[in-house]
Structures are given as structure tokens and as C-alpha cells.
Design an enzyme around this catalytic site. Structure first.
Site, PDB file in Angstrom:
ATOM      1  N   ASP A  88      38.654   4.123  31.695  1.00 16.48           N
ATOM      2  CA  ASP A  88      38.410   4.795  30.412  1.00 16.48           C
ATOM      3  C   ASP A  88      37.562   6.040  30.624  1.00 16.48           C
ATOM      4  OD1 ASP A  88      38.191   5.330  27.694  1.00 16.48           O
ATOM      5  OD2 ASP A  88      36.637   3.836  27.366  1.00 16.48           O
ATOM      6  N   ASP A 126      33.567  11.705  29.264  1.00 19.44           N
ATOM      7  CA  ASP A 126      32.303  10.992  29.068  1.00 19.44           C
ATOM      8  C   ASP A 126      32.561   9.494  29.164  1.00 19.44           C
ATOM      9  OD1 ASP A 126      33.699  11.247  26.500  1.00 19.44           O
ATOM     10  OD2 ASP A 126      31.959  10.251  25.619  1.00 19.44           O
ATOM     11  N   GLU A 141      33.644  11.744  23.507  1.00 15.32           N
ATOM     12  CA  GLU A 141      34.575  10.892  22.765  1.00 15.32           C
ATOM     13  C   GLU A 141      33.927   9.578  22.389  1.00 15.32           C
ATOM     14  OE1 GLU A 141      37.666   7.729  22.262  1.00 15.32           O
ATOM     15  OE2 GLU A 141      36.056   7.882  23.744  1.00 15.32           O
ATOM     16  N   HIS A 171      39.231  12.377  27.780  1.00 10.47           N
ATOM     17  CA  HIS A 171      37.786  12.626  27.760  1.00 10.47           C
ATOM     18  C   HIS A 171      37.171  12.183  29.082  1.00 10.47           C
ATOM     19  CE1 HIS A 171      36.433   8.403  27.265  1.00 10.47           C
ATOM     20  NE2 HIS A 171      37.527   8.241  26.537  1.00 10.47           N
TER      21      HIS A 171
END
Length: 394
Positions: A113, A83, A145, A81
Site C-alpha cells: 500500500d 505516503d 492519501e 500515493h
């Protein structure tokens, strides 16, 4: 001394160069990610890679599903992901959206992340094209996510429409490049309490919504202790049981008024095989039997309302699955772990795609000020992607 990383315009880019580009887009979940997706589309266009785009209902966010090798179902998916969580209120020592290098670490929002994994996947594309794959490599890049895996849900819908479903999937969440076989699921609950207002000098004539909510929250605390003592238990998780907690609480307006409204939020994080709905029914039964009768004796309109705000499935790949064996061999790991946090992997597994977690970085760095990923972790991820593809797709 920190050094800011710049991004060249060349079609072939290193993982670090691509990460610098990805970090430069503020894709906090509240924002659109279309500019970042546009950057990736331009990059893939230059390399001649085919892809599908699927968006949200408002047209503000998009997933991207790229395919290297045969444009067909089967093969391997690498999923990440793009976002991120907000930087609001955090004390960063530099611009969160400008990648900086210091002491072998790369700092920037999303570096760990999980834009680092996405950057490694994109950087590998030219090498993967040169391998002449006999089975497809799918690259999943998703939105939202962090707030419920909404992009992954939409992507899975698109897989059903296209028929281009992979056989197996690796989600590159930060795991220190160690394989993770399982994670817990999650159920978020919004609880509202309706009481009856009045003057605090006559409490028997009203129904105190704050105190009723407090009784339920006290039950949550007792239930947390019960679950810790009685289970059920699952080895490998920390803690090795389903957990429950109340996270926010609000109610009342002024001290000398009986509060008419109260609300709190809570969650279960449940081990694979456990059902959060049975726990929810247990709580609602206790409220009906213990708290609501006295409330409704004063006013039948009083009581509790529970609404599921979010539900995410757990994930559990069998230890003897072929994907687990290959990932352990490629990473040089003798074992595979389990984690308490959730990922998109549960949704892929629910959709019938066996999934494992393995990606660069330490989850302890995720969501923190001065978030970072070690350059050595990205280098390990670069090697991992190429070796995994060689094992499964060539």
C-alpha cells in the site's frame, strides 16, 4: 530465510529494484516525502521524461505528474500515493524500510500500500517510451492519501492550471489485480460537549458532559443497527449499506466532579448515492430535541458542537463504461467488485475523470506489521500496465 534487496544505480531498473528504493524512504504521512520525490525525479531525468511538481502549502511534500508520450491532455493516468501509515507499536521481524524477500513475498512498509504499484509504473517507463504512444500516459504520484487524500486534491488543482487532464484513470490500490468499480465515501466528525462543572454530590446543579456525550453515542449505536436493517442498500458492498460508528471518546477529570467537557469522534462510510449530510442533520436534530433542552435548562451555554474533520467522496464507475470493459479484458476478470475502503479515485471521479481501481497486493496486508506484496502480483501488474497502454494509447 529473508534476503534484503539492494538497489542499483542504473537508469533502467526492475520493479523490485525500484520498490527497494521507494521502501527505503520513510514517507510516513507525518514526514516529508521530498527525498523520495527527488529520487523519482532523478530517475525520470535520466530517461528524459517531462513532469510537473505541485507541493503543499508548507513546501514539505510534493506530488509528481509525469507524462510519457505526447505532452497533452487526454489519454490514461496511472495513480499511486507514496505516503504510508506509521510502524510505531508494530512488531516487525526486520527493518520496515529495507525490502526483504522471503518465499515469493517482498516485505517492507508500503510494499503493498502502495509503493509496489508505483514501482511497477516507473519500471515500465522505458518500455512505454519505446511504444511511441499516440496519446499520453500520465503518471500521478501523490502525498498524504492516508490522512485525507490532500495530495490528490492539490494534484487536481494543478491539472486545472496546466490543462493536462487525462481522459480516464486507474488507481493502483491493492485489489489482487482485480478491477474495482466503486468504493464508499467517508465523513469524519469531531463532536465536543460543553457541560457545567460542580461537585458530584449535587448533580442537579451541574450539567454532565460525559453523560450527554454518552446519550449521543448510544444514538450512534442505535442508528448503526437501523441502517443495517433499513438501508438504503447497494449490492456488491460488504456491508451493503452506509455505516456509522464512534471511534474515540474522552471526558472528565476526576470521579467526584461533574465533568464540564467531553469529546468523541465518529464517522459515516456511505454508499454511492447516499448523502452523509442528511445523516448528520438527522443526528443534530435528535440532539437538539432530546439532549440539549435539559442541558440548557441549567445553563444556556451548554450543548454540542459538531465539526466535520474530513470528507471524502465515494466512487462509482458505471459497469458498462469502456474503461471497465478494457480493464476486465486486460486482467482476464469476468466481473468487477466494490470495496468499503476509500481511495483517491473518488476525488478524480468528482473532478470529471472516470476512474477504476486495480493494483497488486491484498488490502488485508496493508497497514500491518511485516506488510508484504507477492512477487507474482508485481509481475501481473507489470504485464497489466503494458497491455493496458497497448490497448488505449498506441
Amino acid at each position: 530465510m529473508a534476503m534484503e534487496i539492494t538497489q542499483p544505480a542504473a537508469s533502467r531498473m526492475t520493479t523490485t529494484e525500484l520498490l527497494a528504493s521507494l521502501v527505503s524512504f520513510d514517507t510516513t504521512s507525518r514526514n516529508s516525502n521530498l527525498a523520495l520525490i527527488g529520487f523519482i525525479r532523478d530517475y525520470l531525468d535520466r530517461l528524459g521524461v517531462s513532469y510537473r511538481v505541485s507541493g503543499d502549502a508548507l513546501g514539505e511534500k510534493a506530488n509528481l505528474h509525469a507524462i510519457i508520450g505526447p505532452r497533452a491532455a487526454g489519454g490514461l493516468a496511472l495513480s499511486g500515493h507514496v505516503d504510508t501509515v506509521p510502524v510505531d507499536g508494530q512488531s516487525w521481524t526486520g527493518d520496515p524500510f529495507a525490502l526483504r524477500r522471503r518465499d515469493g513475498k517482498l516485505f517492507g512498509r508500503g510494499s503493498c500500500d502502495m509503493k509496489g504499484f508505483v514501482a511497477a509504473c516507473l519500471a515500465a517507463v522505458p518500455d512505454l517510451q519505446a511504444m511511441k504512444l499516440v496519446r499520453p500516459l500520465h503518471l500521478f504520484i501523490s502525498y498524504d492519501e492516508e490522512i485525507g487524500c490532500w495530495g490528490a486534491r492539490r494534484l487536481i488543482q494543478d491539472l486545472g492550471e496546466s490543462g493536462l487532464r487525462p481522459d480516464v484513470c486507474v488507481v493502483g490500490e491493492p485489489s489482487g489485480m482485480k478491477p474495482i468499480l466503486a468504493h464508499k465515501g467517508k465523513l469524519n466528525l469531531d463532536v465536543t460537549v460543553r457541560g457545567k462543572g460542580g461537585h458530584s454530590c449535587e448533580p442537579s446543579k451541574g450539567v454532565n458532559a460525559v453523560q450527554a456525550a454518552g446519550e449521543a453515542i448510544a444514538w450512534v449505536a442505535r442508528e448503526a443497527r437501523r441502517l443495517a436493517a433499513e438501508g438504503p442498500f447497494a449490492d456488491g458492498f460488504d456491508p451493503p449499506h452506509t455505516t456509522i460508528h464512534a471511534g474515540t471518546m474522552a471526558g472528565g477529570t476526576i470521579l467526584n466532579m461533574i465533568p464540564q467537557h467531553a469529546a468523541f469522534t465518529m464517522e459515516w462510510r456511505f454508499i454511492p448515492g447516499d448523502s452523509p449530510h442528511r445523516h448528520l442533520e438527522r443526528m443534530q436534530g435528535w440532539i437538539r430535541e432530546t439532549v440539549e433542552p435539559a442541558m440548557q435548562a441549567v445553563d444556556a451555554a451548554c450543548g454540542f458542537q459538531c465539526e466535520i474533520a474530513l470528507e471524502m467522496p465515494g466512487m462509482e464507475l458505471p459497469p458498462d463504461h469502456a474503461l471497465a470493459d478494457v480493464v476486465k479484458q486486460v486482467t482476464g476478470s469476468n466481473s468487477a467488485g466494490k470495496v468499503a475502503y476509500g481511495t483517491e479515485g473518488g476525488f478524480f471521479e468528482q473532478a470529471g475523470i472516470p476512474t477504476i481501481i486495480c493494483g497488486p497486493g491484498d488490502i488485508a496486508q496493508a497497514h500491518q506489521a511485516d506488510e508484504w506484496v507477492a512477487e507474482s502480483e508485481l509481475a501481473a501488474c507489470d504485464r497489466f500496465i503494458r497491455r493496458l497502454v497497448e490497448r488505449l494509447l498506441v
